[in-house]
Design a protein around this motif. Structure first.
Motif, PDB file in Angstrom:
ATOM      1  N   PHE A  71       0.807  -1.215   0.000  1.00  0.00           N
ATOM      2  CA  PHE A  71       0.000   0.000   0.000  1.00  0.00           C
ATOM      3  C   PHE A  71       0.846   1.273   0.000  1.00  0.00           C
ATOM      4  N   GLU A  72       2.162   1.138  -0.058  1.00  0.00           N
ATOM      5  CA  GLU A  72       3.030   2.294   0.145  1.00  0.00           C
ATOM      6  C   GLU A  72       3.897   2.643  -1.053  1.00  0.00           C
ATOM      7  N   MET A  73       3.361   2.520  -2.241  1.00  0.00           N
ATOM      8  CA  MET A  73       4.132   2.892  -3.429  1.00  0.00           C
ATOM      9  C   MET A  73       3.420   4.026  -4.164  1.00  0.00           C
ATOM     10  N   TYR A  74       2.851   4.937  -3.394  1.00  0.00           N
ATOM     11  CA  TYR A  74       2.144   6.119  -3.886  1.00  0.00           C
ATOM     12  C   TYR A  74       0.814   5.803  -4.558  1.00  0.00           C
ATOM     13  N   ASP A  75       0.442   4.535  -4.597  1.00  0.00           N
ATOM     14  CA  ASP A  75      -0.821   4.178  -5.235  1.00  0.00           C
ATOM     15  C   ASP A  75      -1.688   3.307  -4.328  1.00  0.00           C
ATOM     16  N   GLY A  76      -1.551   3.502  -3.036  1.00  0.00           N
ATOM     17  CA  GLY A  76      -2.294   2.706  -2.069  1.00  0.00           C
ATOM     18  C   GLY A  76      -3.800   2.778  -2.260  1.00  0.00           C
ATOM     19  N   ALA A  77      -4.309   3.945  -2.655  1.00  0.00           N
ATOM     20  CA  ALA A  77      -5.746   4.082  -2.876  1.00  0.00           C
ATOM     21  C   ALA A  77      -6.214   3.155  -3.999  1.00  0.00           C
ATOM     22  N   PHE A  78      -5.384   2.985  -5.011  1.00  0.00           N
ATOM     23  CA  PHE A  78      -5.728   2.112  -6.131  1.00  0.00           C
ATOM     24  C   PHE A  78      -5.684   0.642  -5.706  1.00  0.00           C
ATOM     25  N   VAL A  79      -4.735   0.286  -4.844  1.00  0.00           N
ATOM     26  CA  VAL A  79      -4.646  -1.074  -4.305  1.00  0.00           C
ATOM     27  C   VAL A  79      -5.882  -1.358  -3.456  1.00  0.00           C
ATOM     28  N   VAL A  80      -6.276  -0.390  -2.635  1.00  0.00           N
ATOM     29  CA  VAL A  80      -7.475  -0.539  -1.806  1.00  0.00           C
ATOM     30  C   VAL A  80      -8.696  -0.757  -2.695  1.00  0.00           C
ATOM     31  N   ALA A  81      -8.840   0.056  -3.727  1.00  0.00           N
ATOM     32  CA  ALA A  81      -9.988  -0.082  -4.631  1.00  0.00           C
ATOM     33  C   ALA A  81      -9.988  -1.453  -5.300  1.00  0.00           C
ATOM     34  N   ALA A  82      -8.826  -1.918  -5.724  1.00  0.00           N
ATOM     35  CA  ALA A  82      -8.740  -3.232  -6.360  1.00  0.00           C
ATOM     36  C   ALA A  82      -9.147  -4.341  -5.389  1.00  0.00           C
ATOM     37  N   LEU A  83      -8.675  -4.248  -4.143  1.00  0.00           N
ATOM     38  CA  LEU A  83      -9.032  -5.259  -3.148  1.00  0.00           C
ATOM     39  C   LEU A  83     -10.520  -5.238  -2.827  1.00  0.00           C
ATOM     40  N   MET A  84     -11.079  -4.054  -2.670  1.00  0.00           N
ATOM     41  CA  MET A  84     -12.509  -3.957  -2.345  1.00  0.00           C
ATOM     42  C   MET A  84     -13.366  -4.478  -3.505  1.00  0.00           C
ATOM     43  N   ARG A  85     -12.960  -4.190  -4.726  1.00  0.00           N
ATOM     44  CA  ARG A  85     -13.701  -4.708  -5.876  1.00  0.00           C
ATOM     45  C   ARG A  85     -13.564  -6.229  -5.955  1.00  0.00           C
ATOM     46  N   LEU A  86     -12.380  -6.722  -5.694  1.00  0.00           N
ATOM     47  CA  LEU A  86     -12.147  -8.166  -5.697  1.00  0.00           C
ATOM     48  C   LEU A  86     -12.970  -8.846  -4.609  1.00  0.00           C
ATOM     49  N   SER A  87     -13.125  -8.191  -3.470  1.00  0.00           N
ATOM     50  CA  SER A  87     -13.873  -8.789  -2.359  1.00  0.00           C
ATOM     51  C   SER A  87     -15.359  -8.959  -2.671  1.00  0.00           C
ATOM     52  N   GLU A  88     -15.850  -8.274  -3.691  1.00  0.00           N
ATOM     53  CA  GLU A  88     -17.252  -8.435  -4.082  1.00  0.00           C
ATOM     54  C   GLU A  88     -17.525  -9.832  -4.637  1.00  0.00           C
ATOM     55  N   THR A  89     -16.519 -10.470  -5.214  1.00  0.00           N
ATOM     56  CA  THR A  89     -16.684 -11.817  -5.771  1.00  0.00           C
ATOM     57  C   THR A  89     -15.867 -12.865  -5.027  1.00  0.00           C
ATOM     58  N   ASP A  90     -14.950 -12.436  -4.174  1.00  0.00           N
ATOM     59  CA  ASP A  90     -14.075 -13.349  -3.429  1.00  0.00           C
ATOM     60  C   ASP A  90     -14.534 -13.382  -1.968  1.00  0.00           C
ATOM     61  N   HIS A  91     -15.330 -14.394  -1.632  1.00  0.00           N
ATOM     62  CA  HIS A  91     -15.919 -14.484  -0.292  1.00  0.00           C
ATOM     63  C   HIS A  91     -14.844 -14.581   0.790  1.00  0.00           C
ATOM     64  N   GLU A  92     -13.772 -15.333   0.544  1.00  0.00           N
ATOM     65  CA  GLU A  92     -12.705 -15.475   1.540  1.00  0.00           C
ATOM     66  C   GLU A  92     -12.060 -14.130   1.848  1.00  0.00           C
ATOM     67  N   LEU A  93     -11.782 -13.348   0.805  1.00  0.00           N
ATOM     68  CA  LEU A  93     -11.195 -12.021   1.006  1.00  0.00           C
ATOM     69  C   LEU A  93     -12.158 -11.111   1.751  1.00  0.00           C
ATOM     70  N   LYS A  94     -13.417 -11.134   1.373  1.00  0.00           N
ATOM     71  CA  LYS A  94     -14.404 -10.276   2.035  1.00  0.00           C
ATOM     72  C   LYS A  94     -14.464 -10.576   3.532  1.00  0.00           C
TER      73      LYS A  94
END
Length: 151
Positions: free
Chosen positions: A74-97
């Motif tokens: 999360f610390e390569m100046y694009d943490g917000a984009f990593v967060v968005a990718a994870l949250m979007r992925l969690s919509e279909t990935d029950h384990e991650l959610k």
């Protein structure tokens, strides 16, 4: 770092589970034990691309990892984009959610939801290229890093 084998059952800080005496363990500088799989992730994360960092963060959440390598995702100046990718992925990935809900505070989750909403205009397949463009802009900026607007 050294290998240690002196207890019958031990707790792995990397995968947050107990292992038996047959499992080899490694000990870090702080005295925490890690199984071979967790040690490999910890010492050789290879988080060089956006996709690799998102995948590493996903696996780290599912394992309950709390390490420098996990934070680096999360610390390569694009943490917000990593967060968005994870949250979007969690919509279909029950384990991650479930892992995100288990390991994040309500306030932290609310911030992640705001961050994801602020980047809703970017299609998922373009998050990586937008993150790269943002990193380049920050690195070229004379004033340094600024978090993308949440509103």
């Amino acid at each position: 770092m050294k290998t240690k084998q002196d207890a019958p059952n031990w707790y792995c800080e990397g995968c947050k589970t107990f292992h038996g005496p047959a499992n080899e363990r490694k000990v870090d500088d702080m005295g925490d034990y890690y199984c071979a799989r967790a040690w490999k992730r910890l010492t050789n994360p290879q988080n060089t691309t956006f996709k690799q960092r998102v995948n590493y963060a996903r696996e780290g959440f599912c394992l309950g990892e709390d390490s420098r390598a996990f934070d680096n995702c999360f610390e390569m100046y694009d943490g917000a984009f990593v967060v968005a990718a994870l949250m979007r992925l969690s919509e279909t990935d029950h384990e991650l959610k479930q892992a995100i809900l288990r390991h994040m505070s309500k306030a932290g989750l609310a911030e992640w939801q705001q961050t994801t909403a602020s980047l809703a205009h970017i299609p998922t397949h373009k998050l990586s290229s937008k993150a790269a463009a943002h990193r380049q802009q920050v690195e070229a900026s004379p004033i340094g890093y600024q978090q993308p607007s949440l509103f």
